[in-house]
Motif scaffolding. Sequence first.
Motif, PDB file in Angstrom:
ATOM      1  N   ASP A 199      36.272  75.940  34.784  1.00  0.00           N
ATOM      2  CA  ASP A 199      35.283  75.832  33.731  1.00  0.00           C
ATOM      3  C   ASP A 199      34.880  74.403  33.433  1.00  0.00           C
ATOM      4  OD1 ASP A 199      37.192  78.345  32.405  1.00  0.00           O
ATOM      5  OD2 ASP A 199      35.158  78.648  33.080  1.00  0.00           O
TER       6      ASP A 199
ATOM      7  N   ASP B  73      31.355  73.318  32.459  1.00  0.00           N
ATOM      8  CA  ASP B  73      30.796  73.585  31.140  1.00  0.00           C
ATOM      9  C   ASP B  73      30.673  72.329  30.289  1.00  0.00           C
ATOM     10  OD1 ASP B  73      32.612  76.677  30.831  1.00  0.00           O
ATOM     11  OD2 ASP B  73      30.668  76.233  31.713  1.00  0.00           O
TER      12      ASP B  73
ATOM     13  N   GLU C 277      27.109  71.442  29.400  1.00  0.00           N
ATOM     14  CA  GLU C 277      26.531  72.443  28.508  1.00  0.00           C
ATOM     15  C   GLU C 277      27.099  72.297  27.101  1.00  0.00           C
ATOM     16  OE1 GLU C 277      26.301  75.673  32.148  1.00  0.00           O
ATOM     17  OE2 GLU C 277      27.539  76.054  30.382  1.00  0.00           O
ATOM     18  N   ARG C 278      28.412  72.058  27.018  1.00  0.00           N
ATOM     19  CA  ARG C 278      29.011  71.918  25.700  1.00  0.00           C
ATOM     20  C   ARG C 278      28.500  70.663  25.017  1.00  0.00           C
ATOM     21  NH1 ARG C 278      33.703  73.319  28.354  1.00  0.00           N
ATOM     22  NH2 ARG C 278      34.549  71.235  28.120  1.00  0.00           N
TER      23      ARG C 278
ATOM     24  N   SER D  80      25.272  71.441  23.435  1.00  0.00           N
ATOM     25  CA  SER D  80      25.422  72.204  22.195  1.00  0.00           C
ATOM     26  C   SER D  80      25.918  71.316  21.071  1.00  0.00           C
ATOM     27  CB  SER D  80      26.386  73.376  22.409  1.00  0.00           C
ATOM     28  OG  SER D  80      27.690  72.911  22.640  1.00  0.00           O
TER      29      SER D  80
ATOM     30  N   ARG E   4      38.442  73.124  22.871  1.00  0.00           N
ATOM     31  CA  ARG E   4      37.337  74.060  22.649  1.00  0.00           C
ATOM     32  C   ARG E   4      36.876  74.044  21.195  1.00  0.00           C
ATOM     33  NH1 ARG E   4      38.487  79.793  25.117  1.00  0.00           N
ATOM     34  NH2 ARG E   4      36.413  80.081  24.264  1.00  0.00           N
TER      35      ARG E   4
ATOM     36  N   GLY F 284      31.781  76.463  23.161  1.00  0.00           N
ATOM     37  CA  GLY F 284      31.521  77.075  24.458  1.00  0.00           C
ATOM     38  C   GLY F 284      32.683  77.912  24.959  1.00  0.00           C
TER      39      GLY F 284
ATOM     40  N   GLU G 126      33.247  85.881  24.043  1.00  0.00           N
ATOM     41  CA  GLU G 126      33.111  84.669  24.849  1.00  0.00           C
ATOM     42  C   GLU G 126      33.110  84.976  26.334  1.00  0.00           C
ATOM     43  OE1 GLU G 126      36.414  82.547  23.146  1.00  0.00           O
ATOM     44  OE2 GLU G 126      35.050  81.066  22.286  1.00  0.00           O
TER      45      GLU G 126
END
Length: 333
Positions: free
Chosen positions: A37, A40, A43-44, A47, A207, A212, A240
């Motif tokens: 992962d 990500d 992407e995180r 966000s 997290r 995410g 999730e």
Amino acid sequence: MSDRPNRDHQNNPRGGRPQRGGAPRRRSDHTDRDGRDGRDWRERRDSRGERGERGDRREGRRDERWGERGNRDNRRGGGGERRHAQRAGAERSSHNRSAPQRSGFREERINKRMTEPDLPDDIDIHILDPMVLQDLKVLSKDNAEAVAKHMFMAATLMDDDPKLALRHARAAKDRAGRVAVARETNGIAAYRAGEWREALSELRAARRMSGGPGFMAVMADCERGLGRPEKAVEMGRSDEARMLDREGAIELGIVIAGARLDMNQPESAVITLQRLNPDLSSKGAVNARLSYAYADALVAAGRVEEAKQWFAHADKIDEDDMLDAAERLSELS
């Protein structure tokens, strides 16, 4: 060296513990459990940017409210300034109580840094992903450089010396405990070193900071390592889990199938992997892993002839020679 400090150690998730069902076994002697992962992060980060804008708007509204209250208090004869000062003093007092100023804190921090693993002089931190270096800019320049070097060493040593890699990752976390990427590195290093509880704690913290669905497969595999396969299965039913792309869903599915085998439910393991649509015409590393895990579940369910077909396919598309599919096929033959 990967361009992210933790991507090197997320490319080969396991669906099971060593010598147990539901997992592609690597040719390496190191136990490598699960997770893919790291992609990500970007992407995180996006966000977080959105949340930051919303946070700025909230701060603006809060400032407006303070201004209105101050104006009203001033019209009443200046009592507002007094009350505002009292509130500010109370907030500073509360902050001081919550800040890490307990007796011996400074000595404890110094002692930790004295026991940090040594760093080579020739580390070029600019090999790290630029976004990682950007995240570290919240630290002082010297501290950010030290954290980056420890993260570099953690990633470099992950395969050859996971225990030493974990020491470097812990040193980075101790210096930058409020930076998500440092917690992620610590979590992945702990995972690779078999410290399941520490890995789970650190990845949960990361997290919470970054948001995410990242690291779900790693975290589910940690639950298995802690002897809680039912919790890994529960993670597969979460909201999730539905946010994962196909590759992330496959990695999580492999872990869940391994958890089903831990619970002596081979048919459920087969069904779990069937939902991911394994295909004998598929290619690529993630599909090789899926084919291997599917074959392993079929063996556990007593469907050996089918399993041979899938082991053969896994071996055919395993271009990096990471799986022992050929040996498994030979055993069955």
